[in-house]
Write an enzyme that holds these catalytic residues in place. Structure first.
Site, PDB file in Angstrom:
ATOM      1  N   ASP A   9     -10.247   3.577   4.699  1.00  0.00           N
ATOM      2  CA  ASP A   9     -10.668   2.174   4.582  1.00  0.00           C
ATOM      3  C   ASP A   9     -12.192   2.060   4.659  1.00  0.00           C
ATOM      4  O   ASP A   9     -12.754   0.998   4.383  1.00  0.00           O
ATOM      5  CB  ASP A   9     -10.053   1.349   5.728  1.00  0.00           C
ATOM      6  CG  ASP A   9      -9.033   0.352   5.226  1.00  0.00           C
ATOM      7  OD1 ASP A   9      -8.923   0.183   4.005  1.00  0.00           O
ATOM      8  OD2 ASP A   9      -8.337  -0.250   6.072  1.00  0.00           O
TER       9      ASP A   9
ATOM     10  N   GLN B   9      -3.780  -1.189   9.896  1.00  0.00           N
ATOM     11  CA  GLN B   9      -3.754  -2.538   9.314  1.00  0.00           C
ATOM     12  C   GLN B   9      -4.328  -3.544  10.319  1.00  0.00           C
ATOM     13  O   GLN B   9      -3.855  -3.632  11.452  1.00  0.00           O
ATOM     14  CB  GLN B   9      -2.315  -2.912   8.918  1.00  0.00           C
ATOM     15  CG  GLN B   9      -2.206  -4.255   8.228  1.00  0.00           C
ATOM     16  CD  GLN B   9      -2.921  -4.318   6.873  1.00  0.00           C
ATOM     17  OE1 GLN B   9      -2.869  -3.354   6.105  1.00  0.00           O
ATOM     18  NE2 GLN B   9      -3.599  -5.408   6.585  1.00  0.00           N
TER      19      GLN B   9
ATOM     20  N   LYS C 236       0.837  -1.213   0.000  1.00  0.00           N
ATOM     21  CA  LYS C 236       0.000   0.000   0.000  1.00  0.00           C
ATOM     22  C   LYS C 236       0.866   1.255   0.000  1.00  0.00           C
ATOM     23  O   LYS C 236       0.561   2.244  -0.659  1.00  0.00           O
ATOM     24  CB  LYS C 236      -0.937  -0.001   1.225  1.00  0.00           C
ATOM     25  CG  LYS C 236      -2.074  -1.011   1.098  1.00  0.00           C
ATOM     26  CD  LYS C 236      -2.785  -1.235   2.421  1.00  0.00           C
ATOM     27  CE  LYS C 236      -3.744  -2.412   2.342  1.00  0.00           C
ATOM     28  NZ  LYS C 236      -4.288  -2.831   3.628  1.00  0.00           N
TER      29      LYS C 236
END
Ligand code: NAP
Length: 284
Positions: free
Chosen positions: A121, A98, A54
């Site tokens: 997200d 994460q 990412k």
């Protein structure tokens, strides 16, 4: 006739090129560069790979890197403190915690702490509520990637029968909601669904987000249907999806492979969300 195959790698490359142009436009218009804070807690090898990937793709499109790392022994308060710092930092447009976080930490509680304006997200309860109400906000990346693949391949959603197998907060629920907002008639399926093959076989668009290797065989698929395989399952045969690709591709009209279908779209959509978040923050 075998199905046409959706090339997710090419689609993700197109999205990254669009985002790179958007970043440069934003910088030239506002002199502000979007920034992404990836937060990695612990040393889970898979998480390390995801985060590295990412960061790499975001740097490639010109997004500034504000990566933060904490040890596996970090406390809830320490991780919360880093999230708060990122919430306050004007150079950070988007925050990605994460998951999963190491045992002993409350991942859902930490995710909720992310400012909704920086929730790239799309997984905080506020973002989920906005999606439910079809209000503006940041949407989860994998569902956005699925929508992009359907749109860019001309799949009609208005009034279409769609079956979504899997009801996770990460994929199944949000993609079902996005599709409803596009006026599809959505049936949500899960482990207790009676006659799963029968329900799926009525769908014009079938989305599998289950995590069971090759669950979806040809008997689940209406001839000519579009089949989107979200599954990523590591097996003795390598990486396989939730769809039994070979026989299903003989029946479907359009299908995503694994790998190279939905997978590459998820990080691409994270980049798009980061630029969207930056635009809103700069305008605000
Ligand atoms: P999850 O949280 O484990 O949810 C799985 C869902 O599938 C649950 O709703 C479960 O039903 C349902 N299910 C399980 N077995 C079933 C069966 N035999 N028949 C019907 N439904 C069944 O999974 P997830 O996080 O959504 O991930 C699903 C898959 O997508 C995984 O392979 C994951 O690796 C992959 N994934 C890929 C991406 C990407 O970027 N391509 C992103 C995220 C996830 P219940 O609710 O009844 O338990």
């Amino acid at each position: 006739m075998p199905a046409n195959i959706i090339d997710g790698r090419a689609a993700a490359q197109r999205v990254r090129a669009e985002v790179a142009r958007d970043v440069e436009r934003l910088v030239s218009e506002t002199a502000r560069r979007p920034g992404l804070a990836t937060i990695l807690v612990g040393d889970d090898p898979a998480s390390e790979i995801y985060v590295r990937n990412k960061r790499r793709v975001s740097q490639e499109v010109g997004i500034a890197d504000h990566h933060r790392e904490l040890s596996a022994h970090a406390t809830q308060a320490e991780v919360a403190g880093v999230i708060d710092e990122c919430n306050e930092d004007d150079a950070v447009s988007g925050i990605l915690l994460q998951l999963p976080v190491p045992e002993g930490l409350d991942g859902a509680g930490l995710t909720s702490r992310i400012a909704p304006a920086k929730d790239v997200d799309g997984l905080t309860p506020v973002s989920a509520g906005r999606l439910l109400q079809n209000a503006s906000g940041l949407r989860p990346c994998t569902p956005l990637g699925i929508l992009d693949l359907l749109d860019s391949h001309g799949v009609s959603l208005e009034g279409a029968d769609v079956a979504v197998v899997g009801r996770s907060n990460l994929v199944g629920r949000p993609v079902a909601m996005l599709l409803q907002h596009r006026n599809a008639t959505v049936t949500m399926c899960h482990s207790r669904t009676r006659d799963l093959p029968g329900v799926c076989a009525r769908a014009d668009v079938l989305i599998a987000a289950v995590g069971v290797p090759r669950l979806i065989g040809p008997e689940y698929v209406k001839p000519g249907a579009t089949v989107i395989d979200v599954g990523i399952n590591r097996t003795e045969d390598g990486l396989v999806g939730d769809v039994d690709f070979e026989p299903v591709s003989e029946r479907a009209g359009l299908i995503t492979p694994v790998p190279g279908g939905v997978g590459p779209m998820t990080p691409a959509m994270l980049l798009r969300n980061t630029v969207q978040a930056a635009r809103v923050q700069i305008a605000g």
